[in-house]
Design an enzyme around this catalytic site. Structure first.
Site, PDB file in Angstrom:
ATOM      1  N   ASP A  78       0.907  -0.885   0.168  1.00 28.12           N
ATOM      2  CA  ASP A  78       0.043   0.102  -0.399  1.00 28.12           C
ATOM      3  C   ASP A  78       1.179   1.036  -0.280  1.00 28.12           C
ATOM      4  OD1 ASP A  78      -2.567   1.122   0.032  1.00 28.12           O
ATOM      5  OD2 ASP A  78      -2.304   1.259   2.502  1.00 28.12           O
ATOM      6  N   ASN A  85     -10.150  -2.002  -6.486  1.00 26.31           N
ATOM      7  CA  ASN A  85     -10.125  -1.496  -7.084  1.00 26.31           C
ATOM      8  C   ASN A  85     -10.441  -0.958  -8.095  1.00 26.31           C
ATOM      9  OD1 ASN A  85      -6.649  -3.002  -5.006  1.00 26.31           O
ATOM     10  ND2 ASN A  85      -8.140  -1.094  -4.819  1.00 26.31           N
TER      11      ASN A  85
END
Ligand code: IPE
Ligand code: IPE
Ligand code: MG
Length: 238
Positions: A16, A64
């Site tokens: 991330d 996503n």
């Protein structure tokens, strides 16, 4: 220190912070993804050298897709590129490459590239790198439940025969042991739908370092922290 390290068999990583890392330098988010993609080979190689057998990387979640078309497109382009270059890396490092997630939701050429890479590296028995692409823990469990329900419907198994082992056996990579250590980079302390079933007893390690800055030294710090943990699986504290 190497000698005193307790080496996890399976390390899972939520990569991330690519976007924030790029933004902090006044660059577009996609620049962060490009730089982040470069860390995959270094970190996986370092993991193999430490004796870690399985590395699972969260590359693209089922959520996503809600990002802009530009960002999703850039990520898919990176996957296409990686699926080409990883073959040489796999050949040189005896690395097996696998993909978990709903592959049917990916473009056909990406599905073909995945099938090719998985087949080409199937016999390699050094480190196994598993990429989670179009992966969601809830989606994986939903697909497992569907498949078990289909077996019940045909009479292959009865509802009473279903155990937690049955569920594990219907997940995307049933032969890979559950992660011992889960790392998330860039400060957020949540699971974000990653390996919901498999992380039941994993040690969790969070670092503020963003993924594009995460290298072999950072991996070592995580394994050192893991070494200091007192793992328990529901037993006592004594
Ligand atoms: C991780 O970085 C890569 C993917 C999720 C594909 P992010 O893109 O989530 O970056 P941040 O968290 O917004 O900084
Ligand atoms: C998790 O990161 C998904 C990947 C690393 C591929 P996100 O950045 O998408 O997760 P949230 O939105 O912060 O929970
Ligand atoms: Mg993020």
């Amino acid at each position: 220190m190497q000698d005193n390290l307790k080496i996890p068999v399976h390390v899972a990583i939520i990569m991330d912070g690519n976007g924030r890392w790029a933004k902090a330098q006044g660059k577009p988010r996609t620049f962060g993804h490009t730089e982040g993609a470069k860390r995959v080979a270094d970190v996986t190689r370092a993991a193999g050298q430490m004796g870690i057998k399985y590395v699972t990387l969260y590359a693209f979640s089922t959520e996503n897709w809600s990002r802009t078309a530009e960002e999703v497109g850039a990520l898919m382009k990176l996957f296409r590129g990686y699926l080409k270059t990883c073959i040489k890396d796999a050949d040189e490092n005896n690395m097996r490459i696998r993909v978990i997630g709903d592959k049917t939701g990916l473009d056909p050429d990406i599905q073909e590239a995945i099938a090719h890479v998985e087949e080409h590296t199937a016999q390699y028995d050094g480190v196994t790198l598993t990429l989670a692409i179009n992966y969601g823990g809830r989606d994986e469990l939903t697909r497992a439940v569907r498949s078990i329900a289909a077996s019940v419907k045909t009479g292959e198994i009865s509802p009473d025969d279903i155990t937690s082992d049955t569920i594990s056996a219907h997940l995307d990579a049933p032969d890979i042991p559950d992660p011992d250590l889960m790392i998330r980079t860039c400060g957020e302390e949540r699971i974000s739908n990653f390996l919901l079933w498999e992380l039941a007893y994993s040690e969790l390690y969070f670092t503020d370092v963003a993924w594009p800055d995460f290298g072999p030294d950072e991996l070592r710090l995580a394994v050192e922290a893991y070494t200091r943990r007192d793992r328990r699986f529901g037993g006592t504290n004594e």
